[in-house]
Design an enzyme around this catalytic site. Sequence first.
Site, PDB file in Angstrom:
ATOM      1  CG  HIS A 198      45.803  44.211  38.015  1.00  0.00           C
ATOM      2  ND1 HIS A 198      45.456  44.340  36.683  1.00  0.00           N
ATOM      3  CD2 HIS A 198      45.908  42.877  38.249  1.00  0.00           C
ATOM      4  CE1 HIS A 198      45.358  43.126  36.143  1.00  0.00           C
ATOM      5  NE2 HIS A 198      45.631  42.228  37.073  1.00  0.00           N
ATOM      6  CB  CYS A 236      48.618  41.139  35.420  1.00  0.00           C
ATOM      7  SG  CYS A 236      47.402  39.995  34.716  1.00  0.00           S
ATOM      8  CG  HIS A 265      47.748  38.667  38.880  1.00  0.00           C
ATOM      9  ND1 HIS A 265      46.612  39.432  38.678  1.00  0.00           N
ATOM     10  CD2 HIS A 265      47.889  38.546  40.222  1.00  0.00           C
ATOM     11  CE1 HIS A 265      46.097  39.759  39.854  1.00  0.00           C
ATOM     12  NE2 HIS A 265      46.854  39.226  40.803  1.00  0.00           N
ATOM     13  CG  ASP A 310      44.840  36.490  36.473  1.00  0.00           C
ATOM     14  OD1 ASP A 310      43.842  36.413  37.200  1.00  0.00           O
ATOM     15  OD2 ASP A 310      45.244  37.560  35.999  1.00  0.00           O
ATOM     16  CG  HIS A 311      41.255  35.849  34.183  1.00  0.00           C
ATOM     17  ND1 HIS A 311      41.093  36.928  33.345  1.00  0.00           N
ATOM     18  CD2 HIS A 311      41.114  36.333  35.440  1.00  0.00           C
ATOM     19  CE1 HIS A 311      40.870  38.018  34.062  1.00  0.00           C
ATOM     20  NE2 HIS A 311      40.879  37.688  35.331  1.00  0.00           N
ATOM     21  CE1 TYR A 324      40.271  35.087  39.407  1.00  0.00           C
ATOM     22  CE2 TYR A 324      38.589  36.168  38.087  1.00  0.00           C
ATOM     23  CZ  TYR A 324      39.846  36.172  38.670  1.00  0.00           C
ATOM     24  OH  TYR A 324      40.676  37.249  38.504  1.00  0.00           O
TER      25      TYR A 324
END
Length: 348
Positions: A198, A236, A265, A310-311, A324
Amino acid sequence: MYMTFRWYGDSDKVTLDYIRQIPGVKGVVTAIYDVPVGEIWPLEKIMELKNKIEAKGLNFKVIESVPVHEDIKMGLPTRDRYINNYCETLRNLSKAGIEVVCYNFMPVFDWTRSCLDYKLSDGSTALIYDEKTVQQMDPLKGDLELPGWDTSYNKEDLRNLLIQYQSITEEDLWKNLKYFLERVIKTAEEVGIKMAIHPDDPPWSIFGLPRIITNKENLERFINLVDSPNNGITLCSGSLGVDPNNNIPELIRYFGKKGRIHFAHVRNIKITGEKSFEESAHRSEDGSLDMYEIMKAYYDIGFEGPVRPDHGRMIWGEQGRPGYGLYDRALGAVYLNGLYEAIEKANK
């Protein structure tokens, strides 16, 4: 590609029953959280987790993540023990059918933000990073608490760790990463697991700590440390995208054609200043990234691996783990699948 969703286990307010109701979500991405960093993940625990997920009709092919012990990152004499343990964990994961393992090589801190509940203009709250705020913090004082650090360290241990890192340069970190990969990728090849590093989040140095997985040049250097199809990337968009010099669609096409993107991501961010950003909703118009072009790039390379939103923001009064929650990430998953379906049909 197939859509997945991050789950933090039985303590997560976002349950498997909720996740299975999100249209288009095929699998769960998770980890084992009660084994100390550096120790072997027992096969029994892995199988228990697998059975729990698959009983809900979801696949379990991706682990995020198996943490890398700090002794490995610092190149200490004890690293061989922890690398051996890491390899044994990979062997156990392969027996449970795991295909991809996400991990990172960020010293001390994982993803780091200056605020977890910044109120946006629409009333939702989001994670943000403000460079000026972070520059005013001094972790050596021992009173700093930020998301993304290993909470197993007490304040004195954290202080000592940061002092140890003061003598470690970026080149030292590259050397220690290569040492780790030479052992781990060999095992990954043997058991059929794709390792997916990542990017650093954010992709620049914080508190003077070296960070090296930050841009195209460094990603290229990374995949060449051990030239193997099992040595790849978790691309990501949110982590790399906060640096405007990183062209995400270009990165997807470049590394995708090399077969080195093993996990995606996909999220949006809004750049608010020099090294400052807020995490927005997933739609293109809500942030600084063109999500259509990102999804088109994945289509163009024929990406067949796991993707996850993702977030997300906290919306509709939801309270939960910062970044999350259920609702905004679920909206993101459906939006990304919608984009992909439109791109796919337009190209037939």
